[in-house]
Design an enzyme around this catalytic site. Sequence first.
Site, short mmCIF file in Angstrom:
data_model
loop_
_atom_site.label_atom_id
_atom_site.label_comp_id
_atom_site.label_asym_id
_atom_site.label_seq_id
_atom_site.Cartn_x
_atom_site.Cartn_y
_atom_site.Cartn_z
N VAL A 160 -13.12 -4.79 0.71
CA VAL A 160 -12.55 -3.46 0.92
C VAL A 160 -11.65 -3.54 2.15
O VAL A 160 -12.05 -4.09 3.18
CB VAL A 160 -13.65 -2.40 1.12
CG1 VAL A 160 -13.04 -1.05 1.46
CG2 VAL A 160 -14.52 -2.29 -0.13
N THR B 117 0.90 -1.16 0.00
CA THR B 117 0.00 0.00 0.00
C THR B 117 0.92 1.20 0.00
O THR B 117 2.09 1.06 0.36
CB THR B 117 -0.88 0.00 1.29
OG1 THR B 117 -2.00 -0.85 1.12
CG2 THR B 117 -1.42 1.37 1.66
N1 ASP Z 1 -3.90 -2.43 4.03
C1 ASP Z 1 -4.09 -2.87 2.68
C2 ASP Z 1 -5.36 -3.65 2.60
O1 ASP Z 1 -5.64 -4.43 3.48
C3 ASP Z 1 -2.98 -3.73 2.17
C4 ASP Z 1 -1.61 -3.37 2.65
O2 ASP Z 1 -1.37 -2.33 3.17
O3 ASP Z 1 -0.71 -4.18 2.48
O4 ASP Z 1 -6.04 -3.53 1.61
#
Ligand code: ASP
Length: 326
Positions: free
Chosen positions: A217, A188
Site C-alpha cells: 500500500v 497517481t
Molecule cells: N504515490 C503513489 C504510490 O506510491 C504512486 C505515485 O504517485 O506515483 O503508490
Amino acid sequence: MSASGTAAIGGDNGDCALAVHGGAGTIRRDGPSARLADSYRDGLCRALSAGREILAAHGTALDAVTQAVASLEDDPLFNAGRGSVFTGTGTQEMDAAVMDGCDRRAGAVAGVRGPRNPILAARAVMDHSEHVLLIGEGALAFCRQHGIAMTDPAYFFSTERWKALQDELELRRRGLALDDDDQRRHGTVGAVARDLYGNLAAATSTGGMTAKAPGRVGDSPIIGAGTFADNATCAVSATGHGEYFIRDGVAFEIAARLRHGSQSLHQAACAVIDELRNIGGRGGVVAVDRAGAVALPFNTAGMYRGYLGPDGSIYTAMWDEPYRRS
Ligand code: ASP
C-alpha cells in the site's frame, strides 16, 4: 536543488480554488510519447472543468475534488482507476482516499480492483462507515453493499501498462531497476479545492507503482502521507514514491508547518518536497490553503498538473515550464 513548479499562486481573493495533478514523472519532452502531451493536457482540463462546474454552482470542495479525481480515473492515460499499473505478479491493486477539511472526516480504500471509480469507494467509506480505511475483500464487499459501480478486469487492462510491467521486470532481472524513469514506474491522480464557504478538501487515487509487491500500500490512501485536509491550514494531495511520502508524513508535515510555523503554503510545500529529495524521495504535491492560494511543487523532471485562475480559467503544465492557459 529546489523544487520545480514553485511560483506562488493566488490566495488573495478568498474565493474558490482548485488544483489537480496526474502524477509526477511525466512523459519525456523529446521521447516518442511526446505526441501524447495534448491528450494529457486534455485530461487535466476535463478534471478541472468537472471540479469548476461544481464550485461555480456553489457546491462543496469535497464534491469538486471527488469529481475531478473520478474524471482522471476514467482516463486511461493516468495511473488510477481505468489506467492503473500492474503489480509484479500481473494483478492490479488500487488505492484511493478523500478527506474533508471541514470536520476532518476521511475515507480510503486500499488494494482493490472492482470499483470503476476507487475514489467513490473511498467516499462511501467516509460517508457510510465508522472507519477510515478498508482494504481488499472487505472493502469490495462494502462497495457492493453500498451500490458502488463495479466493473470487470478487462476494463482496467491496457497494453501500455502491461508492457511497462514487462519492461520493469526485465530491468530488475538485469539488475537495472533503480533507474530514474519516473514515468514508467509510477503516477497517481489527485485534487485539492477550496469552496465558497471556505472549506478545503483533498482526494487522491492511484494504481500504485509498477511491479509493486502484491499487498503493498502506498501513501495515497494514508491520511497525512499522500492525502490530508484541514480547514485551519491546507489540503494536500501527493504523488511520487509512496514509501518516502509515508516516512516523511508529507501531507501532514506541510499542514503542520502552517499550523505551528510561520511559513506560507508555498514555502512549506516547497521545503517539504526539497527535504524529501534528501532522503531519496521523488515526487510532488498539489496543495491549497485556507485563503485559496495553491502550490504545485515537485522534484521530478515533471508533474502533470493544473489549477483554476481567479477568473476560472484553466492553467496546465507538465514539465518545468510556464503554465498554458486554456
Ligand atoms: N504515490 C503513489 C504510490 O506510491 C504512486 C505515485 O504517485 O506515483 O503508490
